[in-house]
Scaffold this motif. Structure first.
Motif, PDB file in Angstrom:
ATOM      1  N   ARG A 209      -4.354  -3.383   2.964  1.00  0.00           N
ATOM      2  CA  ARG A 209      -4.160  -3.871   1.595  1.00  0.00           C
ATOM      3  C   ARG A 209      -2.709  -4.276   1.368  1.00  0.00           C
ATOM      4  O   ARG A 209      -2.422  -5.307   0.759  1.00  0.00           O
ATOM      5  CB  ARG A 209      -4.549  -2.777   0.579  1.00  0.00           C
ATOM      6  N   MET A 210      -1.777  -3.498   1.888  1.00  0.00           N
ATOM      7  CA  MET A 210      -0.356  -3.816   1.725  1.00  0.00           C
ATOM      8  C   MET A 210      -0.012  -5.116   2.443  1.00  0.00           C
ATOM      9  O   MET A 210       0.756  -5.945   1.932  1.00  0.00           O
ATOM     10  CB  MET A 210       0.500  -2.666   2.261  1.00  0.00           C
ATOM     11  N   GLU A 211      -0.590  -5.316   3.617  1.00  0.00           N
ATOM     12  CA  GLU A 211      -0.311  -6.535   4.399  1.00  0.00           C
ATOM     13  C   GLU A 211      -0.922  -7.770   3.743  1.00  0.00           C
ATOM     14  O   GLU A 211      -0.350  -8.866   3.808  1.00  0.00           O
ATOM     15  CB  GLU A 211      -0.841  -6.353   5.821  1.00  0.00           C
ATOM     16  N   GLU A 212      -2.081  -7.587   3.110  1.00  0.00           N
ATOM     17  CA  GLU A 212      -2.712  -8.711   2.405  1.00  0.00           C
ATOM     18  C   GLU A 212      -1.880  -9.141   1.200  1.00  0.00           C
ATOM     19  O   GLU A 212      -1.817 -10.327   0.858  1.00  0.00           O
ATOM     20  CB  GLU A 212      -4.116  -8.309   1.935  1.00  0.00           C
TER      21      GLU A 212
ATOM     22  N   PRO B 258       1.908  -6.899  10.433  1.00  0.00           N
ATOM     23  CA  PRO B 258       0.706  -6.046  10.510  1.00  0.00           C
ATOM     24  C   PRO B 258       0.846  -4.965  11.578  1.00  0.00           C
ATOM     25  O   PRO B 258       1.197  -5.258  12.727  1.00  0.00           O
ATOM     26  CB  PRO B 258      -0.397  -7.052  10.857  1.00  0.00           C
ATOM     27  N   LEU B 259       0.571  -3.731  11.185  1.00  0.00           N
ATOM     28  CA  LEU B 259       0.802  -2.617  12.101  1.00  0.00           C
ATOM     29  C   LEU B 259      -0.068  -2.694  13.348  1.00  0.00           C
ATOM     30  O   LEU B 259       0.390  -2.363  14.442  1.00  0.00           O
ATOM     31  CB  LEU B 259       0.558  -1.288  11.370  1.00  0.00           C
TER      32      LEU B 259
ATOM     33  N   ASP C 141      -2.405  -0.130  -8.072  1.00  0.00           N
ATOM     34  CA  ASP C 141      -3.297   1.037  -8.061  1.00  0.00           C
ATOM     35  C   ASP C 141      -3.118   1.900  -6.809  1.00  0.00           C
ATOM     36  O   ASP C 141      -3.680   2.990  -6.720  1.00  0.00           O
ATOM     37  CB  ASP C 141      -4.762   0.584  -8.126  1.00  0.00           C
ATOM     38  N   LEU C 142      -2.357   1.423  -5.838  1.00  0.00           N
ATOM     39  CA  LEU C 142      -2.231   2.133  -4.566  1.00  0.00           C
ATOM     40  C   LEU C 142      -1.330   3.351  -4.723  1.00  0.00           C
ATOM     41  O   LEU C 142      -0.350   3.326  -5.483  1.00  0.00           O
ATOM     42  CB  LEU C 142      -1.654   1.190  -3.500  1.00  0.00           C
ATOM     43  N   PRO C 143      -1.618   4.450  -3.999  1.00  0.00           N
ATOM     44  CA  PRO C 143      -0.829   5.689  -4.131  1.00  0.00           C
ATOM     45  C   PRO C 143       0.605   5.499  -3.654  1.00  0.00           C
ATOM     46  O   PRO C 143       0.847   5.128  -2.507  1.00  0.00           O
ATOM     47  CB  PRO C 143      -1.588   6.694  -3.254  1.00  0.00           C
TER      48      PRO C 143
ATOM     49  N   ASN D  56       5.929   2.018   4.187  1.00  0.00           N
ATOM     50  CA  ASN D  56       7.080   1.112   4.162  1.00  0.00           C
ATOM     51  C   ASN D  56       8.167   1.565   5.132  1.00  0.00           C
ATOM     52  O   ASN D  56       8.863   0.735   5.724  1.00  0.00           O
ATOM     53  CB  ASN D  56       7.644   0.992   2.740  1.00  0.00           C
ATOM     54  N   LYS D  57       8.315   2.869   5.314  1.00  0.00           N
ATOM     55  CA  LYS D  57       9.261   3.373   6.314  1.00  0.00           C
ATOM     56  C   LYS D  57       8.811   2.985   7.721  1.00  0.00           C
ATOM     57  O   LYS D  57       9.632   2.630   8.570  1.00  0.00           O
ATOM     58  CB  LYS D  57       9.381   4.896   6.208  1.00  0.00           C
TER      59      LYS D  57
END
Length: 599
Positions: free
Chosen positions: A423-426, A433-434, A567-569, A577-578
């Motif tokens: 979701r973060m990458e989108e 992308p990890l 809405d993400l925790p 992010n780290k």
């Protein structure tokens, strides 16, 4: 017969290396670390046909292409650089012991070393066993402008003037060394070129045929002129003109067209194995078969060869997984481990890796200016064999091939962090992308297991990131996490379910619960009321109970997958992010220049 020691100096990408092996060896490491070079080095020393080529080596077989040292002083000639590869063999076959009796030495089993000449008393059966050392020396000859490479017995007591005795090709064939190169062997495996698998197979079965002489004779007998009578006047005219310049005494026709001028060596290269794979298909050249079929055919030939020499086969195989299904990969690995005396395998496939034990898995590492290192996984990491076997199929193998590992303590966290990263990458195209960066989420099953596996991955040179629940820990216990993790994230909640319930908005949780009800959730089994509560505290409590009761259902993952950016925790986002900070995009696009609108 087994290789227990390999020394390399100035060969290809390896300046120096001293590697020790104990049985089968799975070689792991990044690209260009030296996995294929090790196989090529073994082939130079043990392979019967490699040194028969001309030239047997070339410029780039020397480290950095440097085969001449600059002259020490002006006017002097440059000095050739020596390339050296040494192999030590134990558990020799009776025939090798007999043929090489004068060149044998003794290997101290416990101390893993060759006995010196003055240690005769230590050569006790069981404590010391016969061994054979061989070395291939390569260098450039400036006078002949040629490269040479020969294999010698390291121990050559009968040699004259200190020169070492050369190992003949028929002796090398006794070693049973076979090398399957990735993407290269298939193109010639089923040809009859010298050294091809089919050629080796015929030689091992001592098949001697008149194939070449008969084939050449038949080709000579083909009269193509009778099928092209229009050529007759042309050839006659050529002969008439030729007689004006060249005197010939042969009566009648002096010219003739033959179908080919191929020699037996040409025929070896052009003759091809044909194969029919379907009922409606005629036989076609084997190279036209699919890559997976071709590799499987090659394996079939290798297995045939191994069965002919069950007590003396050493395989070196690059990436046996190429173009074959996972179950075939497993079969290949299983065959090599159970039907060869020793095998050297390079691989990037978890299906192959899982078949090898930790004791037979070696991690290759190389630091600039330092020798190549091959470290047994057990020795490097301290991870017990039972733990390795248990977790290797659960993701350990994939993690070992990557660049980083996120260690979590349960399946809920594993699924949820994977979904959260997507979701973060989108939502942020600047993130690398990890999964493409080689970062894998690994479920250690409990927080207490995280330091153990983190230490394992760190020893392999892999970045480690821990994300786990809050718990009261002693200073010593906490130090285990801190020392083994590059990012040590102990979130402030006593459970991941609490983190989700407290940091994802109640409105999003309420919408998700309604989705589950609409999709037929069994309210009795999971104790969910038919009507969703409107109170936020009740929603949080219900969320914790629901996620805790079905950890393997993937509901935390589904909750995050449908969430918007706000809405993400926050705690989990901050942790990821780290992690992203360690893996930047490979080719970041330059930012657009800012426009200065100041007049």
């Amino acid at each position: 017969m087994k290789v227990v020691q390999l020394r390399i100096k100035n060969f290809r990408g390896i300046e120096s290396a001293e590697l020790k092996f104990d049985g089968h060896a799975l070689l792991l490491g990044g690209n260009n670390v030296g996995k294929s070079t090790i196989c090529e080095a073994l082939d130079l020393v043990l392979g019967p046909d490699r040194l028969s080529r001309f030239p047997p080596i070339e410029e780039w077989d020397f480290y950095n292409g440097k085969y001449l040292e600059p002259p020490a002083a002006e006017g002097e000639d440059p000095k050739p650089v020596e390339m050296r590869i040494e192999v030590l063999l134990i558990e020799l076959s009776p025939e090798v012991e007999k043929r090489c009796a004068k060149n044998l030495e003794f290997w101290h089993v416990a101390e893993k070393r060759v006995l010196d000449e003055g240690e005769v008393k230590a050569a006790i059966p069981g404590i010391a066993i016969p061994c054979l050392r061989l070395e291939t020396l390569g260098q450039y000859d400036p006078e002949e402008d040629e490269f040479s490479a020969r294999t010698y017995y390291t121990h050559s007591p009968d040699a004259i003037d200190g020169e070492k005795q050369e190992v003949q090709r028929h002796i090398k064939r006794l070693f049973g060394f076979l090398y399957l190169r990735a993407l290269r062997t298939g193109s010639r495996a089923l040809s009859l070129e010298r050294g091809s698998l089919l050629d080796i197979l015929l030689r091992l079965q001592k098949v001697r045929t008149g194939l070449w002489e008969q084939a050449i004779a038949r080709l000579k007998q083909l009269d193509i002129e009778k099928d092209a009578i229009e050529l007759e006047p042309v050839l006659t005219a050529i002969e008439d003109k030729l007689s004006n310049y060249v005197s010939t005494t042969k009566p009648g026709r002096k010219t003739k067209l033959f179908i080919t001028q191929l020699t037996r060596e040409h025929l070896r290269k052009t003759m091809s194995f044909f194969l029919a794979l379907r009922d409606d298909q005629e036989a076609v050249p084997f190279q036209q078969a699919g890559t997976g079929t071709l590799n499987t055919l090659v394996l079939a030939l290798l297995s045939f060869i191994a069965e002919l020499k069950p007590d003396c086969v050493i395989f070196a195989m690059e990436e046996p997984e190429i173009a074959v299904q996972p179950h075939t990969q497993r079969r290949i690995a299983e065959y090599l481990l159970n039907h060869t005396t020793q095998t050297f395998v390079t691989s990037h496939s978890p299906y192959v890796i899982e078949r090898f034990t930790a004791n037979n898995t070696y991690l290759l590492t190389r630091v600039a200016g330092m020798p190549l290192q091959a470290t047994c996984v057990v020795d490097a990491t301290g991870l017990k064999e039972n733990d390795y076997k248990r977790y290797v199929r659960r993701g350990l193998a994939e993690c070992m091939l990557g660049q980083g590992v996120i260690l979590v303590e349960g399946v809920t966290e594993s699924h949820a962090l994977t979904a959260l990263a997507r979701r973060m990458e989108e939502q942020d195209a600047t993130l690398n992308p990890l999964d493409l960066a080689g970062v894998t989420v690994f479920d250690a099953e409990s927080d207490g297991q995280i330091p153990k596996f983190a230490t394992f991955f760190q020893a392999l040179g892999i970045k480690t990131f821990g994300f786990y629940d809050f718990k009261k820990r002693t200073t010593v216990e906490k130090a285990k996490f801190t020392s083994s993790l590059d990012v040590d994230e102990e979130h402030p909640y006593k459970g991941f379910e609490s983190l989700i319930a407290n940091e994802v908005p109640a409105s999003r949780i309420r919408a998700f619960l309604q989705e589950l009800l609409d999709n037929g959730l069994d309210t009795t089994q999971y104790k969910v009321p038919a009507t969703i509560p409107t109170d936020d505290a009740a929603i949080q409590k219900l969320c914790i109970a629901l996620l805790s009761s079905a950890k393997g259902a993937g509901w935390a993952m589904r909750l995050l997958e449908g969430s918007k950016a706000n809405d993400l925790p926050a705690t989990a986002v901050g942790f990821l992010n780290k992690v992203y900070g360690y893996f930047h995009p490979p080719n970041p696009k330059p930012s657009a220049p800012t426009q200065n609108n100041t007049p």
